[in-house]
Design a protein around this motif. Structure first.
Motif, PDB file in Angstrom:
ATOM      1  N   TYR A 121       0.855  -1.178   0.000  1.00 36.03           N
ATOM      2  CA  TYR A 121       0.000   0.000   0.000  1.00 36.03           C
ATOM      3  C   TYR A 121       0.885   1.220   0.000  1.00 36.03           C
ATOM      4  N   PRO A 122       0.645   2.228  -0.742  1.00 32.62           N
ATOM      5  CA  PRO A 122      -0.450   2.359  -1.696  1.00 32.62           C
ATOM      6  C   PRO A 122      -0.184   1.533  -2.953  1.00 32.62           C
ATOM      7  N   PRO A 123      -1.255   1.059  -3.560  1.00 32.23           N
ATOM      8  CA  PRO A 123      -1.100   0.225  -4.756  1.00 32.23           C
ATOM      9  C   PRO A 123      -0.724   1.061  -5.979  1.00 32.23           C
ATOM     10  N   ILE A 128      -5.382   0.355  -8.681  1.00 31.90           N
ATOM     11  CA  ILE A 128      -6.490   1.243  -8.310  1.00 31.90           C
ATOM     12  C   ILE A 128      -7.581   1.199  -9.376  1.00 31.90           C
ATOM     13  N   GLU A 129      -7.181   1.250 -10.634  1.00 27.74           N
ATOM     14  CA  GLU A 129      -8.153   1.206 -11.731  1.00 27.74           C
ATOM     15  C   GLU A 129      -8.894  -0.127 -11.768  1.00 27.74           C
ATOM     16  N   GLU A 130      -8.194  -1.231 -11.485  1.00 25.50           N
ATOM     17  CA  GLU A 130      -8.851  -2.544 -11.437  1.00 25.50           C
ATOM     18  C   GLU A 130      -9.898  -2.597 -10.327  1.00 25.50           C
ATOM     19  N   ILE A 131      -9.551  -2.079  -9.169  1.00 31.12           N
ATOM     20  CA  ILE A 131     -10.471  -2.115  -8.027  1.00 31.12           C
ATOM     21  C   ILE A 131     -11.688  -1.233  -8.282  1.00 31.12           C
ATOM     22  N   THR A 132     -11.477  -0.030  -8.814  1.00 27.58           N
ATOM     23  CA  THR A 132     -12.617   0.854  -9.092  1.00 27.58           C
ATOM     24  C   THR A 132     -13.507   0.265 -10.187  1.00 27.58           C
ATOM     25  N   PHE A 141     -21.241   1.343  -8.510  1.00 24.44           N
ATOM     26  CA  PHE A 141     -20.698   2.540  -7.867  1.00 24.44           C
ATOM     27  C   PHE A 141     -19.501   2.996  -8.676  1.00 24.44           C
ATOM     28  N   ILE A 142     -19.573   4.213  -9.202  1.00 23.83           N
ATOM     29  CA  ILE A 142     -18.446   4.703  -9.990  1.00 23.83           C
ATOM     30  C   ILE A 142     -17.455   5.427  -9.083  1.00 23.83           C
ATOM     31  N   GLN A 143     -16.193   5.367  -9.452  1.00 19.95           N
ATOM     32  CA  GLN A 143     -15.099   6.043  -8.760  1.00 19.95           C
ATOM     33  C   GLN A 143     -15.005   5.665  -7.278  1.00 19.95           C
ATOM     34  N   VAL A 144     -15.270   4.400  -6.960  1.00 22.06           N
ATOM     35  CA  VAL A 144     -15.154   3.924  -5.580  1.00 22.06           C
ATOM     36  C   VAL A 144     -13.957   2.991  -5.501  1.00 22.06           C
TER      37      VAL A 144
END
Length: 175
Positions: A121-123, A128-132, A141-144
Motif C-alpha cells: 500500500y499504496p497500490p 487502483i483502476e482494477e479495483i474501481t 458505484f463509480i469512482q469507488v
C-alpha cells in the motif's frame, strides 16, 4: 556521580517509581500478557528481535530505557484507552517519554516491518483502476476504491416514512 551533579539533576528529573514493566509484566501469565499488550509473548519477542533500532545507549546523565520496555510502552499505549499520564505513571517514565517512544516505535515498525507485513500500500495506478472497475461492474458505484462497514444504532423512525428506514439485514435501519 558527583554530589553537585546529582543535586543539579534533581532540578530537571522527576523520579518515578512505576514498576509495571519490571514487576507485573514479568509475572504475567500468557493470557494477562496478551490482554495488556494485545499480542502473545512469542509475537512480542519476534518484534523485539526485529526492532534493534529502538536500543538506546546509557549516557552519563541517565540509564536508558531498555528496548523491550520501550516496545512494551508503545504496545500498551496503542492497545489501551488510558491517558498518556496514566501510562507514564504505570511504567515510571515521563509523559513526553511515552510520546517519544510511541513515535519512535511507529517509525521503526514502518521502516523495518511494513514491507513484509502490509500488502503493498499504496497500490499502483493499475491496481487502483482494477479495483474501481470492479466496484463499478459489481455494485454500480463509480469512482469507488473501497468501502467501510459502519456501526449500526437503532433509531425510532418517523411514523409516516417507516418503510424508508428498513434495513435489509435486520428490520428497521440502524444508523
Amino acid at each position: 556521580m558527583s554530589e553537585s551533579l546529582k543535586n543539579w539533576r534533581e532540578i530537571w528529573i522527576k523520579y518515578r517509581f512505576g514498576r509495571f514493566w519490571e514487576e507485573d509484566t514479568a509475572h504475567m501469565n500468557d493470557e494477562d500478557f496478551r490482554a495488556n499488550y494485545r499480542m502473545t509473548r512469542k509475537s512480542f519477542n519476534q518484534l523485539y528481535n526485529e526492532l534493534h533500532c529502538l536500543e538506546k545507549h546509557i549516557t552519563q546523565f541517565r540509564v536508558s530505557i531498555p528496548r523491550e520496555k520501550r516496545i512494551g510502552i508503545a504496545l500498551y499505549t496503542l492497545g489501551s484507552s488510558a491517558e498518556i499520564r496514566t501510562i507514564s505513571n504505570l511504567f515510571g517514565v515521563g509523559d513526553s517519554t511515552v510520546r517519544a517512544i510511541l513515535l519512535e516505535f511507529i517509525d521503526a515498525l514502518l521502516d523495518k516491518v511494513e514491507k513484509r507485513m502490509i500488502n503493498a500500500y499504496p497500490p499502483t495506478q493499475q491496481k487502483i483502476e482494477e479495483i474501481t472497475a470492479e466496484f463499478e461492474s459489481e455494485w454500480k458505484f463509480i469512482q469507488v476504491y473501497g468501502a467501510v462497514d459502519g456501526c449500526q444504532i437503532e433509531i425510532q423512525p418517523p411514523g409516516i416514512t417507516k418503510t424508508d428506514f428498513i434495513n435489509y439485514n435486520q428490520g428497521l435501519k440502524k444508523l
